[in-house]
Scaffold this active site. Structure first.
Site, mmCIF file in Angstrom:
data_model
loop_
_atom_site.group_PDB
_atom_site.id
_atom_site.type_symbol
_atom_site.label_atom_id
_atom_site.label_comp_id
_atom_site.label_asym_id
_atom_site.label_seq_id
_atom_site.Cartn_x
_atom_site.Cartn_y
_atom_site.Cartn_z
ATOM 1 N N HIS A 185 0.865 -1.188 0.000
ATOM 2 C CA HIS A 185 0.000 0.000 0.000
ATOM 3 C C HIS A 185 0.897 1.231 0.000
ATOM 4 O O HIS A 185 1.843 1.314 0.785
ATOM 5 C CB HIS A 185 -0.928 0.000 1.207
ATOM 6 C CG HIS A 185 -1.878 1.153 1.179
ATOM 7 N ND1 HIS A 185 -2.950 1.209 0.316
ATOM 8 C CD2 HIS A 185 -1.919 2.319 1.880
ATOM 9 C CE1 HIS A 185 -3.596 2.355 0.496
ATOM 10 N NE2 HIS A 185 -2.993 3.040 1.436
ATOM 11 N N GLY A 230 -7.025 3.489 1.599
ATOM 12 C CA GLY A 230 -7.870 3.638 0.419
ATOM 13 C C GLY A 230 -7.142 4.227 -0.773
ATOM 14 O O GLY A 230 -5.931 4.079 -0.900
ATOM 15 N N LEU A 251 -10.110 -3.712 4.386
ATOM 16 C CA LEU A 251 -9.222 -3.007 3.455
ATOM 17 C C LEU A 251 -8.022 -2.360 4.164
ATOM 18 O O LEU A 251 -8.191 -1.569 5.087
ATOM 19 C CB LEU A 251 -10.009 -1.918 2.705
ATOM 20 C CG LEU A 251 -9.207 -1.132 1.658
ATOM 21 C CD1 LEU A 251 -8.797 -2.005 0.492
ATOM 22 C CD2 LEU A 251 -10.008 0.077 1.160
ATOM 23 N N ASP A 252 -6.814 -2.693 3.691
ATOM 24 C CA ASP A 252 -5.573 -2.083 4.189
ATOM 25 C C ASP A 252 -5.397 -2.244 5.698
ATOM 26 O O ASP A 252 -4.728 -1.420 6.341
ATOM 27 C CB ASP A 252 -5.510 -0.585 3.817
ATOM 28 C CG ASP A 252 -5.513 -0.368 2.313
ATOM 29 O OD1 ASP A 252 -5.068 -1.273 1.584
ATOM 30 O OD2 ASP A 252 -5.958 0.697 1.863
ATOM 31 N N ALA A 253 -5.982 -3.288 6.254
ATOM 32 C CA ALA A 253 -5.942 -3.443 7.705
ATOM 33 C C ALA A 253 -5.287 -4.746 8.145
ATOM 34 O O ALA A 253 -5.292 -5.080 9.332
ATOM 35 C CB ALA A 253 -7.352 -3.343 8.272
#
Lengths: 287, 287, 287, 287
Positions: A195, A204, A230-232
């Site tokens: 990311h 995001g 998401l992205d976690a």
């Protein structure tokens, strides 16, 4: 390089576990070449990575898992995985349109930096086919409709390919699609994403634009295992670079590319070396 | 060190402005010792910091602002401030219970690193009075009730003191209270806070615990000007340090302290040197 | 905090040593709270730090060293040291004229960051006496003649003081004198120096000027144990900061101060925690 | 992107020079899109980078150099170079056997990150020909005898090729041969080397082994212009990464590769953008 067995384990912390397990390996003529352990005193959990040579080890490799299971799983509430250094991980790369991470991965692969196989590259665009061809790696394209109407169907084909190619882990090299639950469950903590922000800042889309809007003085990149949020997922590696008011969204993107490829490749290295344990949505990274 | 005038300005970008203003200074016998400028091409804004010796400058110092106003403000839609190097900024420090930032600020002050006066330290606790006494600086304590019922009254007293002491800017050295609108409006972009995270990650309280929960591999600290939105003002400086799975919330706090004091002091240095311009909730930092 | 024993050891690497020693501690009811080990495969050396609670340990603390000696020294060619967490290290600080490192050390001491005693500060100048007085620590000054004619005599007095105060280690906080062989031999790997460069670059005097002359883009600081060869002892910690062509020797000195105090204090922290082993003029730093 | 002229200059610092030159450009209808300047107050030298659009500029591009010469060279003792954004630099890459820097350079080139032409890759080994072929760039090999007996002859051929291909600058991407005086004089401050240490530490061969021997806690890489003194030319960029006692010479080499390619590519970027001025064996890097 002699063949080795690698044991990654965690269990509730209990006196004597190191001495017992190392004694078990040693008693069976296994020459220990690597031992690292860590105790999380907050949660009372013990983590260990143990690697020993198989040459004189008296237990056949196909019995090791079974024996550890029998001897220790119940007694210590052990969670563990066994790997063998001569069984190379098989890595699939997913890409969209940006080339920098893909080039970096393939250059390392070609130079022999990694003990890995890369049987396929998968994309939703034709854009990067020329790179796959430069490196003689099969490139599969399944375009995804804007309304995602065919996404399920595409993923079914992708998963058939992954199965056929005996893929053991997936690298999302700036792949701009959400991964479905189904694929995540098939590869739990085995899908590595990059990311392009210093997570959890700027989750995001368009994180460099977000960073520029906020006026930060440092930008970052984060590699993590993909989970359904998401992205976690568990963070594997992060790095940052200093910027200034003179930077534009475009110059952030350019500076960020160097971060992204380095941070992604460091994560892939650790994964290939079987030096990552995940626990409680975090990673333990052995050095 | 000769006395200088420092002009910080911004205006819509327009050809010829540098040459016109530098010519104006030079024509009036001002010896320019510093010029740095920056154009934000996205927004079309020109920023400049200009510093010149007052010794032979033909315009008296109390007329400079007026003349620049007359000659350039309307023509260039100029926003500007004039400072004089021999008029020291006067800094108030607000603290609560943690000593590391306060010690760092006072050690620099005492060692003569900064051209600044520190007439007072203000707190809601007695805890750090001994440090003020070590450094012979008046220490004022106004406790704040848990229900904040007396907060308005306390702030009135604080603002009287700030006025009486001719304070030009405020440093919140790990001060654990929200600053009111009233004080922010009195010191717009002149209240420097240190937040113990890499903003915008981990806004609000206990950021090290948040960081530990999330499993990040790097922690940070951020100094910024205080605005009415919590932890959202213009960022002046940030820095980070690498951590690992072995760190605990406690060790993060310890490592973070070093970041906090360095990052806060770098921001204070830039402010004292009049090298910061704010625009659109961001900072332009001249070097 | 319960009292613990800390064992730091190294020996030729040999299978089974971890399991044997941890079993010995466990069998004697010692609750192990910390274990970290490292094998240098190049030199075939095993290093370990082991810490266990003394509360239920069946061996009295004054017998531990003797028993480990008897059981393991010969068998494993063990080199080891035993420390007890409730016996605080006693630290002497040597300074000359610069205050930043001294302030940083004393602020941490006063804030209770370190489990240490600081019974005295020693200098060749009166300059920093006011700081010692701020912190109520005895300050001893023995001026050294420019021709060094009285250096031997001064050092004799210093060593008497160190002995009287039961000093266990020394911190040179920008002390600008060479330490004699005699003192180094009395405190082998127990004198910590901060050198204001990224060693081994810029050994000797005025390293920031050397760095400026060379036009480097990054400067550093290095803390190390003092050995008889100048700036060549085992490195404990280093850190760096980015600079540019705009920096002057003066601005390098200012930026370097922040590096020096942080890098020195990190080394002191590790030393106080008994987490440093030295071997072959290098350090093993446990985390 | 509109075509621009780029003026890089330095001269003794003198009041009024910025206003005069910017006025000259503006008066001739040149739209200035970039201005950055810097004064070295130690040496009293003024440096400037000025970029303006050629579209409405009233002076034809082939007259610009002559006019600046006539108007300003003598008066200001000006040293300057003029470049045009639509005249791409032409870059030759020299390699030996390691692929990481070469791949990184070519991946950026292929992705269109740089406004540059790469007409040839030159080597003393066949090893990396496959990469040149992957990217369709001519690859020339002239082996050099171990006794260097044919080195002069080889260099003659190389210089003929460089001339024929109108090469404007050279990048040594881990090229393991000393460059001769003759070539350096033909390309003064136009040969960029990457040295795999944090210069001036570890000059010469096997710097990672030197670093490991010394026990440093941080390693680095340095890109610099080649001068006749080994590893002593003007430094363009440096970066570092943290290591520990667990690293081996081999792991340093692996970690260092990432540093090398990033640091080299940053230098190449700045060179291609004509943002580097050299003076007194140092670089001024405009941002």
């Amino acid at each position: 390089m002699k063949s080795t067995a690698i044991l990654l384990l965690h269990c509730p912390d209990k006196q004597g576990i190191i001495s017992e397990i190392t004694k078990f390996i040693t008693d069976n003529q296994g020459n220990i070449v690597y031992l690292d352990q860590y105790v999380d005193h907050e949660d009372g959990v013990f983590f260990m990575r143990l690697e020993w040579e198989l040459a004189d080890f008296m237990i056949p490799r196909d019995k090791i898992e079974d024996i550890i299971n029998t001897l220790y799983r119940t007694r210590y509430h052990l969670e563990f995985n066994i790997y063998f250094s001569d069984e190379k991980p098989r890595m699939a790369i997913f890409v969209s349109k940006m080339s920098h991470c893909l080039y970096d991965l393939l250059a390392r692969y070609k130079a022999g930096e990694w003990d890995v196989e890369i049987p396929c590259i998968i994309s939703n665009h034709e854009t990067l086919r020329y790179i796959a061809e430069q490196f003689d790696i099969p490139y599969y394209v399944w375009p995804i409709e804007k309304d995602h109407s065919n996404k399920d169907e595409v993923e079914t084909k992708e998963m058939e390919l992954l199965k056929k190619e005996k893929i053991t882990f997936i690298v999302l090299a700036r792949y701009m699609q959400i991964i479905s639950e189904r694929m995540i469950e098939t590869y739990p903590n085995h899908i590595i994403n990059i990311h392009h922000s210093f997570l959890p800042a700027f989750i995001g889309s368009k994180p460099y634009h977000q960073a520029w809007e906020r006026g930060v003085k440092i930008i970052g990149a984060t590699s993590h295992y993909v989970t359904s949020e998401l992205d976690a997922g568990p963070i594997i590696e992060q790095d940052v670079t200093r910027i200034s008011h003179k930077d534009t969204p475009h110059s952030l993107i350019m500076k960020g590319k160097d971060l992204e490829k380095i941070v992604l490749s460091r994560a892939v290295t650790k994964h290939i070396e079987r030096k990552i344990l995940t626990y409680n949505n975090k990673t333990i990274i052995f050095s």
